[in-house]
Design an enzyme around this catalytic site. Sequence first.
Site, PDB file in Angstrom:
ATOM      1  N   ASP A 182      35.060  29.099  34.458  1.00  0.00           N
ATOM      2  CA  ASP A 182      34.480  28.961  36.046  1.00  0.00           C
ATOM      3  C   ASP A 182      33.763  30.359  36.259  1.00  0.00           C
ATOM      4  O   ASP A 182      34.533  31.409  36.037  1.00  0.00           O
ATOM      5  CB  ASP A 182      36.014  28.642  36.918  1.00  0.00           C
ATOM      6  CG  ASP A 182      36.285  27.208  36.747  1.00  0.00           C
ATOM      7  OD1 ASP A 182      35.663  26.503  35.864  1.00  0.00           O
ATOM      8  OD2 ASP A 182      37.327  27.060  37.422  1.00  0.00           O
ATOM      9  N   ASP A 220      35.300  12.916  37.767  1.00  0.00           N
ATOM     10  CA  ASP A 220      36.719  13.405  38.168  1.00  0.00           C
ATOM     11  C   ASP A 220      37.484  12.055  38.409  1.00  0.00           C
ATOM     12  O   ASP A 220      36.925  10.986  39.369  1.00  0.00           O
ATOM     13  CB  ASP A 220      36.640  14.286  39.261  1.00  0.00           C
ATOM     14  CG  ASP A 220      36.186  15.711  38.920  1.00  0.00           C
ATOM     15  OD1 ASP A 220      36.115  15.935  37.519  1.00  0.00           O
ATOM     16  OD2 ASP A 220      35.767  16.218  39.631  1.00  0.00           O
TER      17      ASP A 220
END
Lengths: 254, 202
Positions: free
Chosen positions: A11, A130
């Site tokens: 990230d 997701d």
Amino acid sequence: MLTKRIIPCLDVKDGRVVKGTSFINLRDAGDPVELASFYYREGADELVFLDITATPEGRDTMVDVVRRISEQVFMPLTVGGGLRTLDDMRRMLKAGADKVSVNTAAVLNPDLIRRGADKFGSQCIVVAIDAKRLAGEEGGWEVYISSGQKPIGIDAIKWARRAVELGAGELLLTSMDADGHRAGYDIELTRAISEAVNVPVIASGGAGSLKDLELALEAGRADAVLAASIFHYGSHSIRETKEYLAGRGIPVRL
Amino acid sequence: MIAIIDYGAGNLRSVVNAITRLGYQPIIGTSPADVLEARVVILPGVGAAASTMESLKKMGLVKPLRSYIAAGRPFFGVCLGLQVLFTSTEEGGGHQCLDVIPGRVKKLPSGQKVPHMGWNQVRQKLDHPVFSGIPDDSHFYFVHSYYVEPDDRALVAGETEYGLPLCSVIARDKLVATQFHPEKSGELGLRMYHNFLKLALE
């Protein structure tokens, strides 16, 4: 034989790796270029960068980060996070990314997948999904967007099929129930999606042990596994992970 | 001069990076003159064969590439850069290609995931300098939905198993082309470019 891929995920915010890492041999564990080189030397099969920057300046920084990484690291690179237009995709691909991953923008505007695949080829277009398990007896999984904030009432398996019809060359599947708990991937979800489509599926969310990776690849039928913390915090090296999997008869590149 | 051909689609950045890492200074080639004056031509590629051929035609590169390769000058094709060397492809409803190598390009058989994406092994079928220092059955990074079938199997220098034994490397003298991406295949991929450039520039 085609091997299963082991993919560390980083990230990145404003050009820095967040959720720090604890490798002792790095000068700067927050530098995405240095971390990418580290994983390259370690034998990772691919890298995924998730840009969690919210500002245009941060986004420019990410393009520069990708450029610098691709000069040093000769392995496939996927970049995702906040890509909304063909132009966003083009910038990342030109900087040296091999694939771009789209999530919210693809759900809100599915044509983005088709146009991206037409322009750059399906192999460049990863659709990230997701999904969260639905309560109730019927089961199933619902798609969430906006970094998992917003349910949209679409069935994850249907969306996976649709994304592939539109031209997605790969799916990056994250179980929101499992993500962050380090208690294993959602095997049922992974398997359901992997069997529903004919493109590679990367399982994500929940890896806490090497056994979890094995289950996602075997029982979950994933083509690749993505993990962050088990690699970043040095619990397991890439090498050790691959040796473990090879010992259980899973084809990996050693 | 090493010319890496840019026809507007391929992600040639990584090829440029790989060749630069090996200590060379490649140029980005876009014109017939770039091809004809080059000592080495590298044709990278991702995307679709039809649009690649379309671009090569528009840029006037079809004839120069054909005559360059026909003269036995050093050429390395990557992925689509391998496929466009053949007579024709099934992709996009069927298209003529450069026809430098007799044979066709076919859709990967069903029964496994397409694209063929990831690291797979290359079994060396010919003893060619491009494999120097690269162990047999090493892994390289693939991403493709079509595969080549040369009429003359003697051209197959490397083979890879994916539902069928597919031709992953073509090598004849200084003409080399791979279905995988050496620029994405770690140190062994760089080694392959190194071997080729050494052969090409000797």
